[in-house]
Design a protein around this motif. Structure first.
Motif, PDB file in Angstrom:
ATOM      1  N   TYR A 283       0.780  -1.285  -0.037  1.00 40.61           N
ATOM      2  CA  TYR A 283       0.055  -0.121  -0.027  1.00 40.61           C
ATOM      3  C   TYR A 283       0.922   1.042   0.033  1.00 40.61           C
ATOM      4  O   TYR A 283       0.455   2.018  -0.648  1.00 40.61           O
ATOM      5  CB  TYR A 283      -0.720  -0.009   1.255  1.00 40.61           C
ATOM      6  CG  TYR A 283      -1.625  -1.100   1.495  1.00 40.61           C
ATOM      7  CD1 TYR A 283      -2.521  -1.664   0.623  1.00 40.61           C
ATOM      8  CD2 TYR A 283      -1.423  -1.889   2.701  1.00 40.61           C
ATOM      9  CE1 TYR A 283      -3.020  -2.916   0.789  1.00 40.61           C
ATOM     10  CE2 TYR A 283      -2.111  -3.197   2.791  1.00 40.61           C
ATOM     11  CZ  TYR A 283      -2.812  -3.788   2.034  1.00 40.61           C
ATOM     12  OH  TYR A 283      -3.693  -4.882   2.211  1.00 40.61           O
ATOM     13  N   GLU A 284       1.952   1.428   0.794  1.00 40.90           N
ATOM     14  CA  GLU A 284       2.888   2.437   0.862  1.00 40.90           C
ATOM     15  C   GLU A 284       3.255   2.877  -0.418  1.00 40.90           C
ATOM     16  O   GLU A 284       3.157   4.200  -0.667  1.00 40.90           O
ATOM     17  CB  GLU A 284       4.099   2.064   1.777  1.00 40.90           C
ATOM     18  CG  GLU A 284       3.615   2.037   3.326  1.00 40.90           C
ATOM     19  CD  GLU A 284       2.995   0.536   3.787  1.00 40.90           C
ATOM     20  OE1 GLU A 284       2.789  -0.133   2.984  1.00 40.90           O
ATOM     21  OE2 GLU A 284       3.027   0.364   4.897  1.00 40.90           O
ATOM     22  N   SER A 285       3.653   1.975  -1.440  1.00 41.22           N
ATOM     23  CA  SER A 285       4.008   2.328  -2.733  1.00 41.22           C
ATOM     24  C   SER A 285       2.982   3.346  -3.427  1.00 41.22           C
ATOM     25  O   SER A 285       3.584   4.076  -4.109  1.00 41.22           O
ATOM     26  CB  SER A 285       4.417   1.246  -3.603  1.00 41.22           C
ATOM     27  OG  SER A 285       5.425   0.626  -2.832  1.00 41.22           O
ATOM     28  N   VAL A 286       1.865   2.445  -3.309  1.00 38.62           N
ATOM     29  CA  VAL A 286       0.747   3.394  -4.018  1.00 38.62           C
ATOM     30  C   VAL A 286       0.487   4.643  -3.375  1.00 38.62           C
ATOM     31  O   VAL A 286       0.283   5.619  -4.375  1.00 38.62           O
ATOM     32  CB  VAL A 286      -0.570   2.339  -3.932  1.00 38.62           C
ATOM     33  CG1 VAL A 286      -1.785   3.234  -4.467  1.00 38.62           C
ATOM     34  CG2 VAL A 286      -0.272   1.019  -4.556  1.00 38.62           C
ATOM     35  N   PHE A 287       0.479   4.682  -2.239  1.00 33.78           N
ATOM     36  CA  PHE A 287       0.430   6.090  -1.637  1.00 33.78           C
ATOM     37  C   PHE A 287       1.436   7.063  -2.043  1.00 33.78           C
ATOM     38  O   PHE A 287       1.329   8.416  -2.290  1.00 33.78           O
ATOM     39  CB  PHE A 287       0.112   5.989  -0.067  1.00 33.78           C
ATOM     40  CG  PHE A 287      -1.018   5.558   0.314  1.00 33.78           C
ATOM     41  CD1 PHE A 287      -2.339   5.699  -0.025  1.00 33.78           C
ATOM     42  CD2 PHE A 287      -0.998   4.339   1.400  1.00 33.78           C
ATOM     43  CE1 PHE A 287      -3.425   4.924   0.250  1.00 33.78           C
ATOM     44  CE2 PHE A 287      -2.278   3.920   1.874  1.00 33.78           C
ATOM     45  CZ  PHE A 287      -3.456   4.164   1.335  1.00 33.78           C
ATOM     46  N   GLU A 288       2.521   6.745  -2.173  1.00 29.85           N
ATOM     47  CA  GLU A 288       3.761   7.299  -2.598  1.00 29.85           C
ATOM     48  C   GLU A 288       3.395   7.899  -4.159  1.00 29.85           C
ATOM     49  O   GLU A 288       3.604   8.928  -4.381  1.00 29.85           O
ATOM     50  CB  GLU A 288       5.175   6.702  -2.685  1.00 29.85           C
ATOM     51  CG  GLU A 288       6.349   7.423  -2.658  1.00 29.85           C
ATOM     52  CD  GLU A 288       6.315   8.498  -1.515  1.00 29.85           C
ATOM     53  OE1 GLU A 288       6.115   8.280  -0.433  1.00 29.85           O
ATOM     54  OE2 GLU A 288       6.556   9.753  -2.249  1.00 29.85           O
ATOM     55  N   ARG A 289       2.710   6.896  -5.127  1.00 27.25           N
ATOM     56  CA  ARG A 289       2.514   7.407  -6.442  1.00 27.25           C
ATOM     57  C   ARG A 289       1.411   8.298  -6.151  1.00 27.25           C
ATOM     58  O   ARG A 289       1.206   9.017  -7.370  1.00 27.25           O
ATOM     59  CB  ARG A 289       1.945   6.025  -7.006  1.00 27.25           C
ATOM     60  CG  ARG A 289       3.193   5.431  -7.845  1.00 27.25           C
ATOM     61  CD  ARG A 289       2.590   4.430  -8.855  1.00 27.25           C
ATOM     62  NE  ARG A 289       1.752   5.190  -9.578  1.00 27.25           N
ATOM     63  CZ  ARG A 289       0.789   4.403 -10.478  1.00 27.25           C
ATOM     64  NH1 ARG A 289       0.679   3.003 -10.062  1.00 27.25           N
ATOM     65  NH2 ARG A 289      -0.078   4.945 -11.070  1.00 27.25           N
ATOM     66  N   LEU A 290       0.492   8.181  -5.150  1.00 29.45           N
ATOM     67  CA  LEU A 290      -0.749   9.431  -5.256  1.00 29.45           C
ATOM     68  C   LEU A 290      -0.240  10.732  -4.989  1.00 29.45           C
ATOM     69  O   LEU A 290      -0.538  11.576  -5.682  1.00 29.45           O
ATOM     70  CB  LEU A 290      -1.650   8.902  -4.197  1.00 29.45           C
ATOM     71  CG  LEU A 290      -2.695   7.775  -4.708  1.00 29.45           C
ATOM     72  CD1 LEU A 290      -3.714   7.486  -3.263  1.00 29.45           C
ATOM     73  CD2 LEU A 290      -3.620   8.389  -5.510  1.00 29.45           C
ATOM     74  N   ARG A 291       1.020  10.658  -4.295  1.00 31.56           N
ATOM     75  CA  ARG A 291       1.538  11.993  -3.705  1.00 31.56           C
ATOM     76  C   ARG A 291       2.117  12.530  -5.085  1.00 31.56           C
ATOM     77  O   ARG A 291       2.127  13.537  -5.337  1.00 31.56           O
ATOM     78  CB  ARG A 291       2.448  11.699  -2.846  1.00 31.56           C
ATOM     79  CG  ARG A 291       2.120  11.476  -1.342  1.00 31.56           C
ATOM     80  CD  ARG A 291       3.039  11.728  -0.234  1.00 31.56           C
ATOM     81  NE  ARG A 291       2.339  11.269   1.010  1.00 31.56           N
ATOM     82  CZ  ARG A 291       2.719  10.094   1.633  1.00 31.56           C
ATOM     83  NH1 ARG A 291       3.519   9.291   0.931  1.00 31.56           N
ATOM     84  NH2 ARG A 291       2.114   9.885   2.665  1.00 31.56           N
ATOM     85  N   GLU A 292       2.773  11.808  -6.024  1.00 33.81           N
ATOM     86  CA  GLU A 292       3.329  12.188  -6.953  1.00 33.81           C
ATOM     87  C   GLU A 292       2.394  12.622  -7.981  1.00 33.81           C
ATOM     88  O   GLU A 292       2.589  13.508  -8.713  1.00 33.81           O
ATOM     89  CB  GLU A 292       4.081  11.034  -7.626  1.00 33.81           C
ATOM     90  CG  GLU A 292       5.538  10.820  -7.343  1.00 33.81           C
ATOM     91  CD  GLU A 292       6.202   9.365  -7.446  1.00 33.81           C
ATOM     92  OE1 GLU A 292       5.776   8.982  -8.522  1.00 33.81           O
ATOM     93  OE2 GLU A 292       6.794   8.928  -6.704  1.00 33.81           O
ATOM     94  N   ALA A 293       1.360  12.073  -8.202  1.00 34.70           N
ATOM     95  CA  ALA A 293       0.266  12.282  -9.107  1.00 34.70           C
ATOM     96  C   ALA A 293      -0.701  13.500  -8.626  1.00 34.70           C
ATOM     97  O   ALA A 293      -1.107  14.490  -9.708  1.00 34.70           O
ATOM     98  CB  ALA A 293      -0.534  11.140  -9.417  1.00 34.70           C
ATOM     99  N   TYR A 294      -0.994  13.648  -7.445  1.00 39.29           N
ATOM    100  CA  TYR A 294      -1.974  14.592  -7.149  1.00 39.29           C
ATOM    101  C   TYR A 294      -1.310  15.721  -6.045  1.00 39.29           C
ATOM    102  O   TYR A 294      -1.711  16.912  -5.982  1.00 39.29           O
ATOM    103  CB  TYR A 294      -3.012  14.067  -6.142  1.00 39.29           C
ATOM    104  CG  TYR A 294      -3.758  13.238  -6.845  1.00 39.29           C
ATOM    105  CD1 TYR A 294      -5.270  13.817  -7.564  1.00 39.29           C
ATOM    106  CD2 TYR A 294      -3.714  11.859  -7.239  1.00 39.29           C
ATOM    107  CE1 TYR A 294      -5.874  12.897  -8.251  1.00 39.29           C
ATOM    108  CE2 TYR A 294      -4.418  11.215  -8.015  1.00 39.29           C
ATOM    109  CZ  TYR A 294      -5.698  11.628  -8.408  1.00 39.29           C
ATOM    110  OH  TYR A 294      -6.491  11.054  -9.356  1.00 39.29           O
ATOM    111  N   GLY A 295      -0.002  15.507  -5.840  1.00 36.63           N
ATOM    112  CA  GLY A 295       0.786  16.470  -4.901  1.00 36.63           C
ATOM    113  C   GLY A 295       0.554  16.046  -3.240  1.00 36.63           C
ATOM    114  O   GLY A 295      -0.353  15.494  -2.884  1.00 36.63           O
TER     115      GLY A 295
END
Ligand code: SF4
Lengths: 224, 318
Positions: free
Chosen positions: A170-182
């Motif tokens: 899950y952590e990797s996905v949350f990191e990707r969400l931060r990259e995509a949305y800020g």
């Protein structure tokens, strides 16, 4: 004093602090900005190929079905096959997702509808933002591309997942969400979905299809 | 959950009078389909959806609900307005912290790897969105939590309501959830309820425990539940909240138990008398000072001998 101030001062009194202590403020700041990871299970830490295998196993054990295709162009035929094999009507609703729109739906006999669901559609197809191999979980983000009602109202839900978007944890996905949305910004809704809806409230028997979809079919596009 | 299949069928037939009377509702799937249909209409017609939250995330201002059914999702996605009501201990710092908690929640609750729906909601519908609520409100409730900080019961604020402690509790298995008389059942309720409504009212709960320790051993948040129940018992005793008959009874028992000869003589007489009076049926239907028990169930009678004398006899026979 507002209720908020009252609660905060109560907490500070219980902790014997005043809220202005430098080291305490710094600790909070570091936690929120650094968002350090805790214990991440080794299970999902695999190479891309093995991750797909683990995802399939975990999603199937949560009663989803999984198909793997090699190119996006093969998705419509797979969707049509699955609907046919399950005796479901040849109709599908989808959002505005470009990746879905670019697929050759015209090669199938499926009747397509676009937009959010009002609860009367039997089948829908969405594109996932990501997947998590650790537990066979799909990560769906809201928006006109993939309206969230499609995740819940239709009886049967097909979700397309790109193999490149499949993470181990899950952590990797949350990191990707931060990259995509800020940093600190999120889409209105993020749905983490693991298998079709179920309930064990009546006679302690597990039944599929409580309030969400009765069937969930995941099509992984694995270009590798 | 606490009703049988037949009770559910009866209730459905009584309330859903617009459906055909001769419909078949013998199977759980048929009941579920009917519930799905009826509730779907309600979800579509509602103006406001109210949910709780399993977690709140400070980093992003997100509220999270976890379900297997999808009911919480229909509640928040279909109505115009979504109101979240959550107490302050649900707040976690970051998405990474929530990941840790999500991993243990479903495993401890139902043995699933992950519950079916974990939904992260942040604000109202965005420009261009075709669905989702137009308004989103979060109400943060203290409800006694801030005064638990710094006390013996602070650990309880870590509780994620997974229910593992209840699922493994022999007392909960025997008496069921409704016997706890308030929102939270099981060992977690036995600790939390007196903190929230006062030990005067909730004091019986921490006493109804065998202290077997299973709850603490399965708790994913490592909450020392039996220790906290012991704290409540101590407080209750210190504040003289236990009935005087119990205090004096215990005092008398302690006095006798410290004098072994007297204890043996006393128990021998009592067992003998009780065994004699119930020699026909083997149980008592009524008993002075014990109507709290015998009004509801029979009291099994002793067979006339004490444990110690039986022990001696059997050891002697060896
Ligand atoms: S006390 Fe522990 S085991 Fe019980 S519900 Fe809370 S977190 Fe779960």
């Amino acid at each position: 004093m507002s209720a908020r101030d009252e609660i905060l001062s109560n907490i500070r009194r219980s902790l014997r602090v005043n809220g202005a202590e430098g080291p305490r403020r710094a600790a909070v700041e570091a936690r929120l900005s650094g968002s350090p990871r805790g214990v991440v299970p080794a299970r999902g830490q695999l190479d891309a190929k093995e991750r797909i295998g683990l995802f399939k196993k975990m999603a199937e054990s949560a009663f989803a079905s999984v198909a793997i295709v090699q190119r996006p162009g093969e998705v419509p035929a797979e969707a049509a096959r699955w609907l046919r094999d399950n005796n479901l009507p040849a109709a599908l609703r989808m959002g505005e997702d470009k990746r879905l729109a670019d697929m050759p739906w015209g090669d199938t006999a499926l009747e397509l509808a676009q937009g959010a669901s009002d609860g009367r559609d039997l089948n829908a197809v969405s594109h996932a933002f990501a997947g998590v191999a650790e537990s066979g979980t799909l990560i769906m983000t809201s928006g006109p591309d993939n309206p969230s009602t499609l995740n819940f109202l239709p009886d049967n839900h097909i979700v397309v997942l790109s193999g490149a978007d499949l993470a181990g944890d899950y952590e990797s996905v949350f990191e990707r969400l931060r990259e995509a949305y800020g940093k600190g910004v999120m889409p209105r809704t993020v749905n983490m979905i693991t298998g079709p809806s179920r309930s064990a409230d009546i006679a302690q028997t597990m039944l599929l299809g409580a309030h969400g979809p009765r069937k969930l079919h995941i099509v992984i596009v694995d270009a590798a | 959950m606490h009703l049988t299949k037949d009770q559910v069928e009866g209730d459905f037939r009584r309330v859903h009078t617009h459906l055909p009377k001769d419909r078949d509702l013998t199977e759980p799937t048929q009941l579920l389909t009917e519930a799905r249909g009826i509730l779907r209409e309600k979800f579509l017609a509602a103006d406001i959806g109210v949910t709780g939250a399993n977690f709140l995330v400070a980093e992003t201002g997100t509220s999270i609900i976890v379900t297997n059914e999808g009911n919480g999702d229909l509640t928040q996605i279909l109505p115009k307005c979504h109101i979240v009501i959550a107490s302050i201990e649900k707040i976690t710092p970051t998405l990474e912290d929530v990941s840790q908690l999500l991993r243990v929640l479903a495993r401890s609750a139902t043995g699933q790897e992950m519950s079916v729906y974990t939904t992260l909601s942040t604000g109202p519908r965005r420009p261009g969105d075709l669905d989702g609520p137009e308004e989103y409100h979060v109400v943060l409730l203290d409800n006694g939590r801030s005064s638990m900080i710094g006390t013996d019961f602070q650990h309880m604020l870590r509780c994620i309501r997974c229910g593992a402690c209840m699922n493994h509790c022999p007392v909960y298995h025997a008496v069921g959830g409704h016997a706890y008389g308030w929102v939270y059942p099981g060992p977690m309720g036995a600790v939390l309820t007196p903190s929230l409504i006062g030990v005067e009212k909730g004091g019986q709960l921490p006493n109804a425990s065998t202290f077997c320790g299973r709850c603490e051993s399965v708790c994913p948040m490592r909450i020392p539940l039996p220790g906290m129940m012991r704290h409540w018992r101590e407080r209750e005793f210190e504040r003289h909240l236990t009935p005087s008959s119990m205090r004096y009874g215990l005092g008398l028992w302690a006095w006798v138990a410290q004098r072994p000869k007297l204890y043996r003589l006393g128990t021998r007489i009592v067992m003998h008398v009780m065994g004699y009076y119930a020699r026909k049926t083997g149980k008592f239907y009524a008993m002075p000072f014990a109507s709290g028990w015998t009004d509801w169930r029979d009291l099994p009678a002793p067979q006339g001998k004490t444990f110690q004398s039986e022990w001696k006899k059997r050891r002697g026979a060896k």
